[in-house]
Scaffold this motif. Structure first.
Motif, mmCIF file in Angstrom:
data_model
loop_
_atom_site.group_PDB
_atom_site.id
_atom_site.type_symbol
_atom_site.label_atom_id
_atom_site.label_comp_id
_atom_site.label_asym_id
_atom_site.label_seq_id
_atom_site.Cartn_x
_atom_site.Cartn_y
_atom_site.Cartn_z
ATOM 1 N N LEU A 24 1.039 -1.223 0.053
ATOM 2 C CA LEU A 24 -0.249 0.058 0.099
ATOM 3 C C LEU A 24 0.862 1.235 0.143
ATOM 4 C CD1 LEU A 24 -2.912 -0.952 2.303
ATOM 5 C CD2 LEU A 24 -2.955 -0.790 0.025
ATOM 6 N N ILE A 25 1.903 1.099 1.071
ATOM 7 C CA ILE A 25 2.536 2.534 1.174
ATOM 8 C C ILE A 25 3.420 2.986 -0.118
ATOM 9 C CG2 ILE A 25 2.583 2.149 3.184
ATOM 10 C CD1 ILE A 25 5.660 1.008 3.198
ATOM 11 N N ALA A 26 4.195 1.649 -1.121
ATOM 12 C CA ALA A 26 4.593 1.526 -2.671
ATOM 13 C C ALA A 26 3.334 2.006 -3.712
ATOM 14 C CB ALA A 26 5.007 0.184 -3.025
ATOM 15 N N ILE A 27 2.598 1.661 -3.259
ATOM 16 C CA ILE A 27 1.361 2.380 -4.676
ATOM 17 C C ILE A 27 0.667 3.960 -3.870
ATOM 18 C CG2 ILE A 27 -1.221 2.317 -4.120
ATOM 19 C CD1 ILE A 27 -1.127 -0.854 -4.265
ATOM 20 N N GLU A 28 0.789 4.298 -2.962
ATOM 21 C CA GLU A 28 0.643 5.103 -2.771
ATOM 22 C C GLU A 28 1.780 6.698 -2.998
ATOM 23 O OE1 GLU A 28 -0.495 8.652 -1.491
ATOM 24 O OE2 GLU A 28 -1.442 6.905 -0.596
ATOM 25 N N ILE A 33 2.320 9.596 -7.832
ATOM 26 C CA ILE A 33 2.853 10.086 -9.668
ATOM 27 C C ILE A 33 1.796 10.461 -10.642
ATOM 28 C CG2 ILE A 33 4.852 10.001 -11.897
ATOM 29 C CD1 ILE A 33 6.552 9.242 -9.230
ATOM 30 N N ALA A 34 1.335 9.118 -10.908
ATOM 31 C CA ALA A 34 0.683 8.566 -11.808
ATOM 32 C C ALA A 34 -0.752 9.375 -11.910
ATOM 33 C CB ALA A 34 0.237 6.728 -11.794
ATOM 34 N N VAL A 70 9.929 8.190 -6.240
ATOM 35 C CA VAL A 70 9.548 6.500 -7.176
ATOM 36 C C VAL A 70 11.237 6.028 -5.855
ATOM 37 C CG1 VAL A 70 11.319 5.483 -8.603
ATOM 38 C CG2 VAL A 70 10.292 7.369 -9.199
ATOM 39 N N LEU A 71 12.360 6.495 -5.066
ATOM 40 C CA LEU A 71 12.395 5.964 -4.553
ATOM 41 C C LEU A 71 11.770 6.066 -3.013
ATOM 42 C CD1 LEU A 71 16.029 5.367 -2.815
ATOM 43 C CD2 LEU A 71 15.981 7.391 -2.215
ATOM 44 N N MET A 72 10.500 6.474 -2.835
ATOM 45 C CA MET A 72 10.009 6.277 -1.345
ATOM 46 C C MET A 72 9.351 4.532 -2.115
ATOM 47 S SD MET A 72 7.705 8.766 0.570
ATOM 48 C CE MET A 72 7.479 9.278 -0.434
ATOM 49 N N GLY A 73 8.676 4.911 -3.400
ATOM 50 C CA GLY A 73 8.238 3.554 -4.096
ATOM 51 C C GLY A 73 8.664 2.082 -3.376
ATOM 52 N N ILE A 246 -10.227 8.129 -1.568
ATOM 53 C CA ILE A 246 -9.175 8.667 -1.004
ATOM 54 C C ILE A 246 -8.052 7.595 -0.700
ATOM 55 C CG2 ILE A 246 -10.986 10.289 0.656
ATOM 56 C CD1 ILE A 246 -11.961 7.713 2.634
ATOM 57 N N GLY A 247 -8.401 7.634 -2.187
ATOM 58 C CA GLY A 247 -6.486 6.945 -2.032
ATOM 59 C C GLY A 247 -7.039 4.791 -1.859
ATOM 60 N N ILE A 248 -5.218 4.831 -0.101
ATOM 61 C CA ILE A 248 -5.372 3.534 0.267
ATOM 62 C C ILE A 248 -6.005 3.014 0.918
ATOM 63 C CG2 ILE A 248 -3.006 3.623 -0.799
ATOM 64 C CD1 ILE A 248 -2.000 3.551 1.476
#
Length: 441
Positions: A24-28, A33-34, A70-73, A246-248
Motif C-alpha cells: 500500500l505505501i508503495a502504491i501511495e 506520480i501517476a 520513486v525512491l519512496m516507492g 480517498i486512496g489507500i
C-alpha cells in the motif's frame, strides 16, 4: 503486566500486515506520480504551505520530487518483501514525514495516520518470517513476537476511530446536514448518484459513521462479533473508497483485521507452510523500561492532541484551531471568499492584491478558510512586495460559511495579518468570534 505485554504469540498477522502495508505505501508513492498528485501538490506551486516552523522542509527543485517519490516507492517494495526491513521502513517513514509536513494543501488525517504507522512499524519485528531478511539470515527467523507489537497498533487504531466518532457528535452531523452537503457533489456518479441524494441515505451515512467508528474495534476484539465486524468493515470502507475516493486508506483500514483474527485462521489461509506458534513464552527484554517509556509518551501525546482544542477560546469548527492532528475526519463543509489588500507603510490607499498569482489552482481552493494558511499567505504577500521595494501591511477580508449556512466575517479586516505572530497553542485574536448562528441556514 510482563505476561500481558511480553508473552510471545504467533506472528502470522504481523507478517501479513507487513506485506500488505508495504504494498500500500508503495502504491501511495507511485500513485502520487501517476495520478498527478505530486505535480499538483509539490511541483506546480511556487511555495508550499509547510507546517509553521518547519520552513526548511521544501520540495526538491526541478524533477527532484519525482525521483524522491520513486525512491519512496522502492522502499515500500522492500518493506513488502522484507529486505533490509527496518532500514527501508525507517527511510520511508522519514521521507513520508517530510512530504506530510512540507505541505498542508492536501492535508488529511489519512496521511497523518500513515506517518504514525510507518514509524510504529520501524519498531515492530515484522520481518521474522516470510521475508528476504529471514531467508538470508536464518538466525533472525522466528514464528512469534511479543504481544505488545500487536497491542500498539490496535491501540493506535482505537484512538483514531474513537475520536473520529466523538467529533461527529454535534448538531449539523446529527441532523444529517453535513452528509447531505457531501452527497450533493456526488449526484453525477454512475448508478449510485441518484441513490446518494435520498434523504434516508443521508441519515444512514451520518449514523452509520458515528456507530461504526465507535464500535468497530470492540466488535473486532470480541471473538463472537469479529466476523460481523469484518463484514461491516469491508462494506463500510469499500463504500468510502467508491464514494469519496480517498486512496489507500479504506484498504489499509480493512487490513487492520489481520491484528484481530486468530493466527490459526490466518496461517491456514495464507501461510500454510508456517508452523503455528503456541508455546506462549514470556520473555522480558532488557530494554523494557525504555520501551514502556517511549510508548507511554507516544500514546499520551496521541490521546492529548485531539483534546487540545478545548483549551482554545472559541469553537474549533469555526476557528480550525486544534483541528489538525485530531482525527476530525469528513466532519464539515466550508465555503469562503477572500480579498487581500496591501497598504504601503509610507502612505497611500489600500489596494486589492492579486494573491492568486502566488498560488496554484489547488492552493487557491484550500487557503480561504484556514487561519494558518491565511497567515502564511500574508507573509508571502509581504515578501513578494518587499522584493519589489515596498514595505506593506497586509489585510484580509474573509467571509466564511459552515455547513451550508450564511456567510459571516471570519478575519478582522483592519488587522495587519503579516505583522502578527503565529501561536500554535494560543487563540488568535485577529479571528472574529464565532457567531451564535454561524452554522444555521
Amino acid at each position: 503486566m510482563d505476561k500481558f505485554l511480553f508473552k510471545h504469540i504467533d506472528n502470522t498477522g504481523l507478517v501479513l500486515w507487513r506485506v500488505v502495508f508495504g504494498a500500500l505505501i508503495a502504491i501511495e508513492a507511485f500513485g502520487a506520480i501517476a495520478t498527478g498528485w505530486l505535480r499538483r501538490t509539490l511541483i506546480e506551486p511556487t511555495f508550499t504551505f509547510n507546517f509553521i516552523g518547519l520552513d526548511f522542509l521544501q520540495p526538491l527543485p526541478g524533477n527532484g520530487m519525482y525521483y524522491y517519490f520513486v525512491l519512496m516507492g522502492i522502499f515500500g517494495l522492500l518493506v513488502l518483501v522484507g529486505y533490509k526491513y527496518r532500514f527501508s521502513m525507517a527511510c520511508y517513514a522519514l521521507m513520508w514525514s517530510c512530504v506530510y509536513l512540507m505541505q498542508k494543501t492536501s492535508y488529511n488525517n489519512h496521511y497523518y495516520l500513515m506517518m504514525l504507522l510507518c514509524w510504529l512499524m520501524v519498531f515492530l519485528p515484522a520481518n521474522r518470517w516470510f521475508s528476504l531478511d529471514a531467508k538470508l539470515n536464518p538466525a533472525l527467523k522466528s514464528p512469534s513476537v511479543p504481544r505488545w507489537t500487536y497491542l500498539v497498533v490496535i491501540f493506535q487504531v482505537w484512538i483514531v476511530y474513537t475520536y473520529a466518532s466523538v467529533a461527529k457528535w454535534y448538531p449539523d452531523w446529527l441532523d444529517a446536514t453535513v452528509t447531505e452537503l457531501f452527497m450533493k457533489g456526488k449526484a453525477d456518479y454512475w448508478l449510485i448518484g441518484p441513490l446518494l441524494q435520498l434523504d434516508w441515505v443521508h441519515w444512514a451515512i451520518a449514523y452509520v459513521g458515528i456507530f461504526f467508528d465507535l464500535l468497530i474495534v470492540p466488535l473486532m476484539l470480541w471473538r463472537r462479533t469479529r466476523l460481523l465486524g469484518f463484514i461491516v468493515s469491508v462494506f463500510f470502507h469499500l463504500f468510502n473508497s467508491i464514494v469519496f475516493q480517498i486512496g489507500i486508506f479504506p484498504y489499509m483500514s480493512m487490513a487492520f483485521a489481520l491484528f484481530f483474527f486468530s493466527s490459526e485462521i490466518l496461517q491456514k489461509r495464507f501461510l500454510p507452510k508456517k508452523p503455528l506458534y503456541t508455546a506462549g513464552e514470556v520473555k522480558v527484554p532488557n530494554y523494557k523500561p525504555l520501551l514502556i517509556s517511549v510508548f507511554s509518551i507516544f500514546f499520551i501525546v496521541q490521546i492529548g492532541l485531539p483534546l487540545r482544542h478545548w483549551a482554545f477560546k472559541d469553537d474549533v469548527l469555526w476557528t480550525e484551531e486544534g483541528h489538525r492532528l485530531s482525527w476530525r475526519m469528513m466532519l464539515r463543509s466550508k465555503g469562503a471568499s477572500l480579498i487581500v489588500y496591501t497598504k504601503d507603510k509610507n502612505g497611500g490607499e489600500r489596494k486589492v492584491y492579486p494573491y492568486q498569482k502566488l498560488l496554484s489552482k489547488k492552493q487557491r481552493r484550500s487557503v480561504k478558510s484556514k487561519p494558518d494558511m491565511l497567515w502564511r499567505l500574508a507573509q508571502e504577500v509581504k515578501k513578494a512586495e518587499a522584493e519589489e521595494g515596498r514595505d506593506v501591511q497586509v489585510f484580509m477580508d474573509v467571509k466564511l460559511k459552515v455547513n451550508g449556512g450564511v456567510y459571516h466575517q471570519f478575519i478582522k479586516p483592519d488587522v495587519d495579518i503579516a505583522a502578527q505572530d503565529w501561536h500554535p497553542l494560543k487563540h488568535h485574536e485577529w479571528l472574529e468570534p464565532s457567531p451564535a448562528d454561524y452554522h444555521k441556514k
